[in-house]
Design a protein around this motif. Structure first.
Motif, mmCIF file in Angstrom:
data_model
loop_
_atom_site.group_PDB
_atom_site.id
_atom_site.type_symbol
_atom_site.label_atom_id
_atom_site.label_comp_id
_atom_site.label_asym_id
_atom_site.label_seq_id
_atom_site.Cartn_x
_atom_site.Cartn_y
_atom_site.Cartn_z
ATOM 1 N N LYS A 13 70.215 -8.284 28.313
ATOM 2 C CA LYS A 13 68.924 -8.967 28.346
ATOM 3 C C LYS A 13 69.125 -10.469 28.369
ATOM 4 N N ASP A 14 68.072 -11.189 28.730
ATOM 5 C CA ASP A 14 68.161 -12.646 28.629
ATOM 6 C C ASP A 14 67.143 -13.222 27.652
ATOM 7 N N ASP A 52 60.362 -11.776 18.795
ATOM 8 C CA ASP A 52 59.864 -11.086 17.617
ATOM 9 C C ASP A 52 59.000 -12.060 16.845
ATOM 10 N N GLY A 53 57.689 -11.964 17.056
ATOM 11 C CA GLY A 53 56.775 -12.869 16.369
ATOM 12 C C GLY A 53 57.020 -14.314 16.764
ATOM 13 N N ARG A 54 57.291 -15.137 15.772
ATOM 14 C CA ARG A 54 57.505 -16.567 16.045
ATOM 15 C C ARG A 54 58.916 -16.866 16.552
ATOM 16 N N PHE A 55 59.764 -15.864 16.557
ATOM 17 C CA PHE A 55 61.179 -16.066 16.895
ATOM 18 C C PHE A 55 61.501 -15.483 18.273
ATOM 19 N N THR A 56 62.161 -16.280 19.094
ATOM 20 C CA THR A 56 62.614 -15.824 20.402
ATOM 21 C C THR A 56 64.056 -16.255 20.581
ATOM 22 N N VAL A 57 64.868 -15.337 21.046
ATOM 23 C CA VAL A 57 66.255 -15.682 21.356
ATOM 24 C C VAL A 57 66.437 -15.582 22.866
ATOM 25 N N PHE A 58 67.085 -16.598 23.413
ATOM 26 C CA PHE A 58 67.379 -16.659 24.843
ATOM 27 C C PHE A 58 68.896 -16.605 25.028
ATOM 28 N N LEU A 59 69.323 -15.841 26.019
ATOM 29 C CA LEU A 59 70.755 -15.734 26.301
ATOM 30 C C LEU A 59 71.020 -16.135 27.748
ATOM 31 N N ASN A 60 71.932 -17.051 27.942
ATOM 32 C CA ASN A 60 72.382 -17.466 29.271
ATOM 33 C C ASN A 60 73.869 -17.118 29.364
ATOM 34 N N ASN A 100 84.167 -16.430 24.097
ATOM 35 C CA ASN A 100 84.743 -15.127 24.407
ATOM 36 C C ASN A 100 83.789 -14.316 25.283
ATOM 37 N N SER A 101 84.158 -14.074 26.528
ATOM 38 C CA SER A 101 83.281 -13.363 27.457
ATOM 39 C C SER A 101 83.161 -11.875 27.119
ATOM 40 N N MET A 102 83.967 -11.401 26.169
ATOM 41 C CA MET A 102 83.879 -9.996 25.755
ATOM 42 C C MET A 102 82.719 -9.753 24.784
ATOM 43 N N PHE A 103 82.170 -10.802 24.218
ATOM 44 C CA PHE A 103 81.031 -10.622 23.320
ATOM 45 C C PHE A 103 79.870 -10.038 24.111
ATOM 46 N N ASP A 104 79.231 -9.009 23.534
ATOM 47 C CA ASP A 104 78.122 -8.399 24.249
ATOM 48 C C ASP A 104 76.890 -8.206 23.376
ATOM 49 N N TYR A 105 76.944 -8.721 22.188
ATOM 50 C CA TYR A 105 75.789 -8.587 21.300
ATOM 51 C C TYR A 105 75.739 -9.819 20.430
#
Lengths: 113, 114
Positions: B54-55, B59-67, B27-32
């Motif tokens: 953002k991409d 946070d510490g040991r955790f990183t989230v990447f968004l493409n 769903n391209s409407m998701f924004d979070y």
């Protein structure tokens, strides 16, 4: 501080009986959500409250399901005439009005025999 | 119609190595987007989130990447620790600025071995 609490933690009921599940959100959280997780599946949205109003009931699976919230606090999810497919873990979450981070309770495991 | 998909039901990683958990959405409407961690008999615990503007979020040991173009996000845990063993759920919502319902994936069970 106290987190989201739910009761009972476990409920076994016979098919056809009604059940009530309770959620106490974090104090001051105006948004409250109900989800369920059936075995082997992800969390499924049921209903959302902002204050005591439910602007989004789209996830309720049938008219046997209903929920209410009072005092911008406690919420009750009622399932009437339970069916075996209602067996699941029912999770409640709350969040600040503007926030996305939802804080979950431990869930109520419902088993319909 | 599964709008948020986690195609790997399980993942095993050695302690100290990187864990990469993947999530796809339709769903391209998701924004979070959010990641939650769940231990048995407990409710999910919020871990980290990212807005569609953002991409990367760390946070510490955790990183989230968004493409966004690929409609794909991933959670990196480095270094992985035995206490990270849990089920990880990816979730998405739409409607910036309001608390809104989350659409969850089916979860990935991470096991961190010694």
């Amino acid at each position: 501080g106290a987190g989201v609490s739910q009761s009972p933690s476990n409920k076994v009921t016979e098919k056809g009986k009604d059940v009530e599940l309770r959620c106490d959100p974090i104090s001051g959280h105006t948004a409250l959500y109900w989800y369920r997780q059936r075995l082997g599946q992800g969390l499924e949205f049921l209903i959302y409250f902002q204050g005591n109003s439910a602007p989004d009931k789209s996830g309720l699976p049938s008219d046997r399901f209903s929920a209410e919230r009072t005092g911008e606090s406690v919420s009750t999810l009622t399932i009437q005439r339970t069916q075996q497919e209602d067996s699941a873990v029912y999770l409640c979450a709350s969040s600040f009005r503007q926030g996305y981070e939802q804080y979950f309770g431990p869930g109520t495991r419902l088993t319909v025999t | 119609d599964q709008q948020v998909k986690q195609n790997s039901p399980s993942l095993s990683v050695q302690e100290g190595r990187i864990s990469i958990l993947n999530c796809d959405y339709t769903n391209s409407m998701f924004d979070y987007f959010l990641w939650y961690k769940k231990y048995p008999a407990e409710g999910p615990t919020f871990l980290i989130s990212i807005s569609s503007i953002k991409d990367k979020n760390e946070d510490g040991r955790f990183t989230v990447f968004l493409n966004k173009s690929a409609k794909h996000l991933s959670l990196h845990i480095v270094p992985s620790q035995p206490g990270d063993s849990a089920v990880y759920f990816c979730a998405a919502s739409k409607g910036t600025g309001t608390a809104s319902k989350l659409t969850f994936g089916t979860g990935t069970r991470l096991q961190v071995t010694l």
